[in-house]
Design a protein around this motif. Structure first.
Motif, PDB file in Angstrom:
ATOM      1  N   SER A 158      30.763  32.370  36.292  1.00  0.00           N
ATOM      2  CA  SER A 158      31.380  32.031  37.569  1.00  0.00           C
ATOM      3  C   SER A 158      32.873  31.869  37.362  1.00  0.00           C
ATOM      4  O   SER A 158      33.310  31.116  36.492  1.00  0.00           O
ATOM      5  CB  SER A 158      30.792  30.737  38.149  1.00  0.00           C
ATOM      6  OG  SER A 158      31.455  30.377  39.325  1.00  0.00           O
ATOM      7  N   ILE A 159      33.673  32.617  38.147  1.00  0.00           N
ATOM      8  CA  ILE A 159      35.130  32.531  38.007  1.00  0.00           C
ATOM      9  C   ILE A 159      35.694  31.678  39.133  1.00  0.00           C
ATOM     10  O   ILE A 159      36.186  30.583  38.921  1.00  0.00           O
ATOM     11  CB  ILE A 159      35.764  33.940  38.016  1.00  0.00           C
ATOM     12  CG1 ILE A 159      35.229  34.758  36.838  1.00  0.00           C
ATOM     13  CG2 ILE A 159      37.282  33.834  37.933  1.00  0.00           C
ATOM     14  CD1 ILE A 159      35.702  36.193  36.816  1.00  0.00           C
ATOM     15  N   ASN A 160      35.624  32.151  40.359  1.00  0.00           N
ATOM     16  CA  ASN A 160      36.088  31.379  41.509  1.00  0.00           C
ATOM     17  C   ASN A 160      35.070  31.604  42.620  1.00  0.00           C
ATOM     18  O   ASN A 160      35.252  32.427  43.500  1.00  0.00           O
ATOM     19  CB  ASN A 160      37.482  31.827  41.940  1.00  0.00           C
ATOM     20  CG  ASN A 160      38.087  30.878  42.961  1.00  0.00           C
ATOM     21  OD1 ASN A 160      37.599  29.773  43.159  1.00  0.00           O
ATOM     22  ND2 ASN A 160      39.148  31.317  43.617  1.00  0.00           N
ATOM     23  N   GLY A 161      33.984  30.854  42.553  1.00  0.00           N
ATOM     24  CA  GLY A 161      32.836  31.113  43.403  1.00  0.00           C
ATOM     25  C   GLY A 161      31.683  31.561  42.518  1.00  0.00           C
ATOM     26  O   GLY A 161      31.712  31.384  41.300  1.00  0.00           O
ATOM     27  N   PHE A 162      30.673  32.156  43.126  1.00  0.00           N
ATOM     28  CA  PHE A 162      29.486  32.562  42.380  1.00  0.00           C
ATOM     29  C   PHE A 162      29.259  34.066  42.530  1.00  0.00           C
ATOM     30  O   PHE A 162      29.630  34.662  43.549  1.00  0.00           O
ATOM     31  CB  PHE A 162      28.251  31.826  42.895  1.00  0.00           C
ATOM     32  CG  PHE A 162      28.216  30.373  42.520  1.00  0.00           C
ATOM     33  CD1 PHE A 162      27.591  29.951  41.347  1.00  0.00           C
ATOM     34  CD2 PHE A 162      28.817  29.421  43.336  1.00  0.00           C
ATOM     35  CE1 PHE A 162      27.562  28.605  40.997  1.00  0.00           C
ATOM     36  CE2 PHE A 162      28.793  28.072  42.997  1.00  0.00           C
ATOM     37  CZ  PHE A 162      28.168  27.668  41.828  1.00  0.00           C
ATOM     38  N   PRO A 163      28.637  34.692  41.526  1.00  0.00           N
ATOM     39  CA  PRO A 163      28.245  36.100  41.667  1.00  0.00           C
ATOM     40  C   PRO A 163      27.270  36.260  42.833  1.00  0.00           C
ATOM     41  O   PRO A 163      26.599  35.305  43.232  1.00  0.00           O
ATOM     42  CB  PRO A 163      27.565  36.413  40.324  1.00  0.00           C
ATOM     43  CG  PRO A 163      28.091  35.384  39.372  1.00  0.00           C
ATOM     44  CD  PRO A 163      28.305  34.142  40.197  1.00  0.00           C
TER      45      PRO A 163
END
Length: 223
Positions: free
Chosen positions: A47-52
């Motif tokens: 997860s980077i900025n939010g979710f896949p």
């Protein structure tokens, strides 16, 4: 048959949602989405900025709907219960820049002073009498007792609280212009950190003795 008062509350709630999710893009809390939908895959490892996104083939009609018709199943020590409509409780809001919750307060219940670092909050009281208060960065305190149909707004990252001041249970629906507003509880931030903030910092900041800090820590631990 839906009563006229219920219809009015539903209409007002819809207006609040529209006002929060349709601002000018430069004022939005979250980045603009790059696809129609991205139902969050909360089990994904990265997860980077939010979710896949969950695969499109796994998206169903049920993903787009949730139920706020019932009060929370459990209440905490503050006589507060929450039904989640953020990305963790309503994964379809992932990348959409909006979230909402149902907050129930028992008689005398409180949503203690806290902030939301990532979002502006607008809310509508749907049941009971709720005292809403906020403090600005110049230490000015604003407050008002709200009844069903009345609306409040809390600017991003401002300290605020809600207290049930009625004779029965109270409910309000807060809406945010972000999928994950975050919450920083004033008490938790100071007294429940890991590792603990040194007592010396707290005693000097509050200008009290070690005994006072220990009493507060003990009371927090007992709950």
């Amino acid at each position: 048959m839906i009563s006229s008062s219920s219809t009015s509350l539903i209409g007002l709630l819809c207006c609040l949602i529209v006002l929060l999710i349709l601002p000018f893009p430069s004022h939005a809390s979250d980045p603009d989405p790059l696809q129609d939908i991205c139902v969050a895959d909360l089990n994904a490892s990265g997860s980077i900025n939010g979710f896949p996104c969950k695969p499109d083939s796994e998206v169903t009609s049920d993903d787009f709907f949730t139920d706020f018709s019932k009060e929370a199943a459990t209440f905490d020590v503050f006589k507060r219960g929450a039904t989640l409509g953020d990305v963790f409780g309503f994964p379809v809001v992932n990348t959409q820049g909006v979230s909402l919750f149902r907050i129930d307060l028992g008689v005398g219940g409180i949503n203690p002073p806290h902030t939301h670092p990532r979002g502006t909050e607008a809310g509508i009281v749907t049941r009971g009498k709720v005292l809403v208060g906020l403090v600005t960065t110049n230490n000015t305190f604003f407050s008002k007792v709200l009844t069903p149909g009345m609306v409040f707004l809390i600017p991003r990252a401002m300290v605020h609280f809600q207290v049930n001041v009625g004779k029965g249970r109270a409910t309000f629906i807060p809406i945010f212009n972000t999928q994950n507003p975050g919450v920083s509880d004033s008490l938790t931030t100071l007294f429940d950190t890991t590792p603990p903030i040194p007592d010396e910092v707290l005693t000097k900041s509050f200008r009290v003795s070690d005994e006072v800090i220990n009493v507060i820590r003990a009371a927090r631990a007992s709950n």
